[in-house]
Scaffold this active site. Structure first.
Site, PDB file in Angstrom:
ATOM      1  N   TRP A 195      39.641  38.126  36.783  1.00  0.00           N
ATOM      2  CA  TRP A 195      40.421  39.265  37.308  1.00  0.00           C
ATOM      3  C   TRP A 195      40.874  39.004  38.738  1.00  0.00           C
ATOM      4  O   TRP A 195      41.717  39.691  39.287  1.00  0.00           O
ATOM      5  CB  TRP A 195      39.615  40.574  37.205  1.00  0.00           C
ATOM      6  CG  TRP A 195      38.434  40.681  38.149  1.00  0.00           C
ATOM      7  CD1 TRP A 195      37.502  39.719  38.397  1.00  0.00           C
ATOM      8  CD2 TRP A 195      38.063  41.802  38.967  1.00  0.00           C
ATOM      9  NE1 TRP A 195      36.568  40.162  39.307  1.00  0.00           N
ATOM     10  CE2 TRP A 195      36.881  41.436  39.678  1.00  0.00           C
ATOM     11  CE3 TRP A 195      38.600  43.068  39.174  1.00  0.00           C
ATOM     12  CZ2 TRP A 195      36.243  42.310  40.569  1.00  0.00           C
ATOM     13  CZ3 TRP A 195      37.960  43.939  40.060  1.00  0.00           C
ATOM     14  CH2 TRP A 195      36.803  43.561  40.749  1.00  0.00           C
ATOM     15  N   ASP A 196      40.295  37.971  39.352  1.00  0.00           N
ATOM     16  CA  ASP A 196      40.651  37.583  40.722  1.00  0.00           C
ATOM     17  C   ASP A 196      42.178  37.478  40.885  1.00  0.00           C
ATOM     18  O   ASP A 196      42.719  37.849  41.926  1.00  0.00           O
ATOM     19  CB  ASP A 196      40.053  36.208  41.073  1.00  0.00           C
ATOM     20  CG  ASP A 196      38.541  36.132  40.889  1.00  0.00           C
ATOM     21  OD1 ASP A 196      38.026  36.820  40.001  1.00  0.00           O
ATOM     22  OD2 ASP A 196      37.888  35.365  41.611  1.00  0.00           O
TER      23      ASP A 196
ATOM     24  N   GLU B  43      28.151  42.892  39.396  1.00  0.00           N
ATOM     25  CA  GLU B  43      27.524  42.213  38.256  1.00  0.00           C
ATOM     26  C   GLU B  43      25.998  42.296  38.244  1.00  0.00           C
ATOM     27  O   GLU B  43      25.368  41.862  37.283  1.00  0.00           O
ATOM     28  CB  GLU B  43      27.942  40.734  38.242  1.00  0.00           C
ATOM     29  CG  GLU B  43      29.401  40.536  37.876  1.00  0.00           C
ATOM     30  CD  GLU B  43      29.805  39.067  37.768  1.00  0.00           C
ATOM     31  OE1 GLU B  43      29.115  38.217  38.354  1.00  0.00           O
ATOM     32  OE2 GLU B  43      30.828  38.789  37.109  1.00  0.00           O
TER      33      GLU B  43
ATOM     34  N   LYS C 164      26.200  43.968  44.210  1.00  0.00           N
ATOM     35  CA  LYS C 164      26.678  42.633  44.583  1.00  0.00           C
ATOM     36  C   LYS C 164      27.977  42.704  45.383  1.00  0.00           C
ATOM     37  O   LYS C 164      28.191  41.968  46.337  1.00  0.00           O
ATOM     38  CB  LYS C 164      26.896  41.822  43.304  1.00  0.00           C
ATOM     39  CG  LYS C 164      27.423  40.419  43.542  1.00  0.00           C
ATOM     40  CD  LYS C 164      27.573  39.662  42.233  1.00  0.00           C
ATOM     41  CE  LYS C 164      28.159  38.275  42.457  1.00  0.00           C
ATOM     42  NZ  LYS C 164      28.463  37.570  41.215  1.00  0.00           N
ATOM     43  N   GLN C 165      28.878  43.599  44.950  1.00  0.00           N
ATOM     44  CA  GLN C 165      30.215  43.592  45.555  1.00  0.00           C
ATOM     45  C   GLN C 165      30.864  44.965  45.418  1.00  0.00           C
ATOM     46  O   GLN C 165      30.365  45.816  44.676  1.00  0.00           O
ATOM     47  CB  GLN C 165      31.075  42.535  44.873  1.00  0.00           C
ATOM     48  CG  GLN C 165      31.349  42.808  43.405  1.00  0.00           C
ATOM     49  CD  GLN C 165      31.758  41.559  42.644  1.00  0.00           C
ATOM     50  OE1 GLN C 165      30.912  40.855  42.094  1.00  0.00           O
ATOM     51  NE2 GLN C 165      33.045  41.286  42.584  1.00  0.00           N
TER      52      GLN C 165
HETATM   53  C1  BGC Z   1      32.222  37.811  40.882  1.00  0.00           C
HETATM   54  C2  BGC Z   1      33.384  38.189  39.996  1.00  0.00           C
HETATM   55  C3  BGC Z   1      34.482  37.158  40.169  1.00  0.00           C
HETATM   56  C4  BGC Z   1      33.957  35.766  39.892  1.00  0.00           C
HETATM   57  C5  BGC Z   1      34.990  34.687  40.145  1.00  0.00           C
HETATM   58  C6  BGC Z   1      31.757  36.407  40.526  1.00  0.00           C
HETATM   59  O1  BGC Z   1      30.734  36.009  41.382  1.00  0.00           O
HETATM   60  O2  BGC Z   1      31.151  38.711  40.701  1.00  0.00           O
HETATM   61  O3  BGC Z   1      33.876  39.469  40.349  1.00  0.00           O
HETATM   62  O4  BGC Z   1      35.532  37.451  39.315  1.00  0.00           O
HETATM   63  O5  BGC Z   1      32.845  35.497  40.703  1.00  0.00           O
HETATM   64  O6  BGC Z   1      35.424  34.698  41.467  1.00  0.00           O
END
Ligand code: BGC
Length: 747
Positions: free
Chosen positions: A325-326, A467, A597-598
Site C-alpha cells: 500500500w506504500d 501490524e 507500530k505505526q
Molecule cells: C509496515 C507496512 C508497510 C511495509 C512495507 C511494514 O513494516 O508495517 O505498513 O507496508 O512494511 O513498507
C-alpha cells in the site's frame, strides 16, 4: 545547495548502508552504491524492476542482473581494492541532482601513491544503459593490471536465481546471460569499453565471471582511463535482447561518454524543473527533501505503462521486491503532482493485476477483489503465512498480514480516485478502473457482518496499518476506507447509469460519453448496476465508523483497544529479552498493550480530516503519538501531516525530518535475525514530500481549484514548489505571511 552527499572515510561497517544511501537508478534498474571492485559479499546489486524468480520453497524475489561494472586493479603484483587493502584516502560521492556516483581512492604502495577515480550513472535517457569512466594514476612507474568485465556471481537472498550464466566473448563485446530458475527467463548483460592505452587484452572466463585483463607499464605523468558501456535487457523485455544490448552500447560508444552523460543530465534537469522544492532558511531540510525525491525519481517506472514500485525501491531483494500500500498511500502524490504519467503507470499496474486480486478473494471464499498485500507480477501475493522467525525458538511464526490486511484494496481505489481528482482525467476509470472499484466494493460488501440490533455493518478479524495488533474487529482506518470504497463505487455507478450527464467532466465530452456508454454496456452485462447502487448506498450509510469518545474525544483504534494494558514505550522496551524479537504476533511484547507500530487512527484522520472537529484531530494526535513506536518508516510522516493540520508545524518538523532522512541517516531496521531487511525507504521519501507540500505549504484542492494554506516551521522563510493540477503547471510560493499561486499553463 550542492546536491551532493559524501563519505570521506572508508568504514567497512557502512558498506551495506552506503549501498542504499548512494543508490543510482532509472526505474528499470537500480545499482547499489557499492564500489567497482566489490562482489556479492559486499551486497553489490543491479536490481531489476518487475521480474522475479523463486528457488524451492524460499521467498520469491526480484532478480539482480550480472554486474557489468565489475573492475579491480593490481599494481606491481599486488591487488589494491577495498575492503581488503586499507586506503590512504577515500571519497564516495553521489551527485543526486544528476544521479552520478563517483569514487576517488588512493592507496600507498611501496613506490608511492596509486589513485583510482571512477564515475558511473544509470542512464535516465536510455533505461537499458549504464555508463562508467574509470581512471588510474600512479606516483611512480610500475606494472599495472586492470581487470574489468561482468560478474555473474550475483548477490541473492534466496538464490541462486540463475541456473546457469552463459559467458560470451564476441570481439569487442563481453556478455553474461543468466538463465532464471523458475521461468527460464534470460537476463542479458553486455559490455564494451574504450581505453586511452594500447595493450593486448586477455579475456578470462572464471566461474560466472567474464573479464578482460590488461597488463601495462605505467608512468606517473599519464592517467590511464577506460570508459565502459553496459546494457541490460531481459527476454521479458524483448526476445531480441541480444541484438538490442549490442546495438545500444555500440551506438552509445560511438556517441561517447560525454554525450551519454549530457543526455542523462538533461533528463534529470527536466525532472527537477518541475519537482525541485526550494526552502529558504533551512538548507538541511531542503537537501533532505530533494534527496528523498531523488530516490523516487530513480525508481519511477518510466520504461513501461504498467508497473509499480517495490517497498524498498530498487535497492535489492528485501521485502521480496513486492509492492505494498506504500505506493498508493505514500508515493503516489509525488508523481501525481510532478509527473502524472508515472502515477498513471503505477495505477495501471493495479488495473492489470485485478485478475490476481479476484483470484485471491476467491481463494479465501470471497467475491470481488482482494489485492495482494505483497504484490509481484500478475498480482501474485508474495506474502508468506510465516513472515517472521521467532528469535528464541528459530521457528516460523504465523502472521496474518496477507490474510487480514484487507485495507490494501481500498488503497488501490484511493489511488485511482486521487488520479481522477488531480488530473481531471477519466481515462483510468474508463480503462479498467471502474471494474477495479466495483470489484473492491464487492469484496468489502461480502465481508460485512450485520449487527442486527444496531442495524449497522462491521468488519471483523482484520489487521489495520498497525501490524502489532492482528485479527482485530472494527479497525477505524479499515472501516473508513471500506466506506470510502463504497462511496467511490457509488460515484462510478452514478456516472455509468447516468452516462448522458457528463457535464461535470472537463475532458472532451464526446469521447468520454461514448466510452462511458461502452463500459456501461459491457458492465451491465456483468453486473446489475442499479442493484449494486442500492447495496453500496446502504453499505456506505451503515458501516460502523468508530466515533470520538464523548468524554475523551479519542477514537478507539479497534474494538477493545481501550482495555489493553497502558504502558510507556520506554517501559515496554525494558521487557525485551532479545533486541531483535518481534513485538507483534500472538506473544509479542506490544500485542497486549496500547503500544502501536505505526500511525493508524492518525492515518485515517489525515485522510478524512475535514469530517472531524479540529479538537478531535489534536486530541487523537496527542493520545496516539506517545503510544506509537514509529517502527515503520511509514509512520512519522502521517503524524507530521496531521500535526500541520493541527497548526503545529514546529512539532511536525522533527517528524518530517525523520521521514526525509530515512535513507540519509541510515536508520531503520536493517536486520531481522540473520535476514537482511534493509534498503531504501521510498514510502518515507513520498511521505516527506507530502508533508512539505501538503502539510507545510498546505497545498490542497478546494472547489476545483488549487489552494495553499501554509503552516511553515518557524525556521523556514519560504517554500516554493510546482504542482500539476488538471494538466496545468502551478508555481506555488508560500511565506509566513503570503501565498502566491501562478498558473504557468498547460504542461
Ligand atoms: C509496515 C507496512 C508497510 C511495509 C512495507 C511494514 O513494516 O508495517 O505498513 O507496508 O512494511 O513498507
Amino acid at each position: 545547495m550542492n546536491w551532493e552527499i559524501k563519505d570521506e572515510v572508508f568504514v567497512p561497517d557502512l558498506i551495506t548502508n552506503n549501498g542504499n544511501k548512494f543508490l543510482i537508478g532509472n526505474g528499470y534498474l537500480g545499482i547499489r552504491g557499492t564500489l567497482d571492485e566489490f562482489k556479492k559479499n559486499e551486497f553489490v546489486a543491479v536490481n531489476l524492476a518487475g521480474i522475479y524468480d523463486q528457488v524451492g520453497d524460499a521467498w520469491r524475489e526480484p532478480l539482480n542482473a550480472p554486474n557489468g561494472l565489475y573492475t579491480h586493479i593490481e599494481f606491481n603484483g599486488m591487488k589494491y581494492g577495498l575492503p581488503e587493502v586499507e586506503p590512504a584516502s577515500h571519497n564516495l560521492s553521489l551527485n543526486y541532482r544528476h544521479g552520478i556516483l563517483s569514487r576517488a581512492t588512493t592507496w600507498s604502495t611501496p613506490t608511492g601513491l596509486l589513485k583510482v577515480t571512477s564515475e558511473r550513472f544509470a542512464s535516465m535517457a536510455d533505461k537499458h544503459l549504464i555508463v562508467m569512466k574509470y581512471s588510474i594514476r600512479v606516483d611512480n612507474k610500475g606494472v599495472l593490471k586492470i581487470v574489468t568485465g561482468i560478474d555473474g556471481d550475483v548477490w541473492d537472498i534466496n538464490g541462486p536465481h540463475y541456473d546457469d550464466v552463459l559467458l560470451q566473448d564476441d570481439s569487442d563485446y563481453l556478455s553474461a546471460i543468466g538463465i532464471t530458475h523458475e521461468n527460464k527467463d534470460l537476463v542479458c548483460v553486455k559490455e564494451t569499453i574504450e581505453k586511452n592505452f594500447h595493450t593486448a587484452e586477455k579475456v578470462i572466463k572464471t566461474g560466472r565471471k567474464i573479464l578482460r585483463e590488461f597488463t601495462l607499464d605505467v608512468l606517473p605523468e599519464h592517467e590511464y582511463t577506460f570508459y565502459k558501456w553496459v546494457s541490460v535487457y531481459t527476454s521479458k523485455d524483448d526476445g531480441d535482447y541480444g541484438n538490442l544490448t549490442y546495438e545500444l552500447i555500440t551506438k552509445a560508444k560511438i556517441f561517447g561518454f560525454e554525450h551519454c552523460k549530457r543526455d542523462h543530465v538533461n533528463e534529470w534537469e527536466k525532472k527537477w524543473k518541475i519537482s525541485e522544492v526550494v526552502i529558504e532558511g533551512d538548507e538541511e531540510a531542503m537537501e533532505a527533501l530533494n534527496y528523498s525525491t531523488y530516490h523516487l525519481h530513480s525508481i519511477a517506472p518510466r520504461h513501461t505503462d504498467s508497473l509499480s514500485i517495490a517497498a524498498r525501491g530498487l535497492s535489492g531483494q528485501t521485502y521480496k521486491g513486492a509492492v505494498f500500500w506504500d505506493t498508493e498511500m505514500f508515493m503516489l502524490d509525488f508523481f501525481l503532482f510532478t509527473e502524472p504519467n508515472v502515477a498513471k503507470t503505477l495505477l495501471k499496474y493495479r488495473i492489470d493485476t485485478l485478475p490476481g486480486a479476484i483470484k485471491k478473494a476467491a481463494d479465501y471464499g470471497y467475491q470481488g477483489a482482494f489485492y495482494a498485500w505483497e504484490s509481484q507480477e500478475g498480482g501474485f501475493d508474495a506474502c508468506s503465512d510465516y513472515n517472521v522467525t521467532d528469535v528464541f525458538t528459530g521457528r516460523k511464526m504465523r502472521t496474518y498480514f496477507k490474510d487480514k490486511q484487507i485495507h490494501i484494496s481500498a488503497a488501490v481505489v484511493y489511488g485511482i480516485m486521487r488520479y481522477v481528482n488531480f488530473t481531471g482525467n477519466y481515462e483510468l476509470i474508463l480503462n479498467g478502473g471502474a471494474e477495479v472499484i466495483l470489484e473492491c466494493a464487492a469484496f468489502y460488501y461480502d465481508l460485512l457482518v450485520k449487527k442486527v440490533h444496531l442495524d449497522q455493518y462491521e468488519l471483523l478479524d482484520v489487521i489495520g496499518p498497525d501490524e502489532y495488533h492482528e485479527r482485530v474487529n472494527n479497525n477505524a482506518y479499515t472501516n473508513r476506507m471500506a466506506k470510502y470504497t463504497f462511496e467511490s463505487a457509488i460515484g462510478v455507478l452514478k456516472l455509468l447509469l447516468d452516462s448522458d450527464d457528463v457535464s461535470n467532466l472537463k475532458e472532451n465530452n464526446g469521447t468520454i460519453k461514448e466510452n462511458l456508454k461502452d463500459i456501461y454496456e459491457s458492465l451491465s452485462d456483468k453486473y446489475d448496476l442499479n442493484n449494486l447502487l442500492t447495496k453500496y448506498q446502504d453499505a456506505a450509510n451503515k458501516i460502523y465508523i468508530p466515533e470520538p469518545n464523548r468524554q475523551t474525544g479519542v477514537i478507539e483504534q479497534f474494538d477493545g483497544y481501550e482495555q489493553l494494558e497502558e504502558v510507556s514505550l520506554e517501559e515496554l522496551k525494558t521487557r525485551l529479552l532479545h533486541e531483535k524479537e518481534y513485538w507483534g504476533g500472538a506473544y509479542g511484547i506490544a500485542t497486549h498493550t496500547k503500544i502501536i507500530k505505526q500511525a493508524d487512527v492518525v492515518t485515517m484522520l489525515n485522510l478524512f480530516s475535514q469530517e472531524y472537529e479540529p479538537n478531535v484531530l489534536l486530541t487523537n494526535w496527542k493520545y496516539y503519538e506517545p503510544r506509537t513506536e514509529h517502527g515503520s518508516s511509514l509512520s512519522a510522516c502521517m503524524y507530521a501531516m496531521l500535526a500541520c493540520k493541527c497548526n503545529m508545524p514546529d512539532i511536525a518538523y522533527p517528524l518530517f525530518l525523520k521521514s526525509a532522512m530515512a535513507d540519509l541517516s541510515g536508520g531503520g531496521k536493517q536486520w531481522a535475525g540473520l535476514i537482511y531487511i534493509g534498503g531504501t525507504h521510498p514510502a518515507a521519501s513520498g511521505g516527506a514530500y507530502m508533508t512539505a507540500v501538503e502539510g507545510f505549504a498546505g497545498v490542497h484542492i478546494e472547489d476545483g481549484e488549487i489552494k495553499a494554506d501554509a503552516k511553515l516551521p518557524s525556521n523556514w522563510k519560504s517554500m516554493k514548489c510546482n504542482v500539476i493540477y488538471h494538466g496545468d503547471l502551478y508555481e506555488i510560493k508560500v511565506t509566513h505571511e503570503n501565498t502566491e499561486i501562478n498558473n504557468l499553463g498547460q504542461i
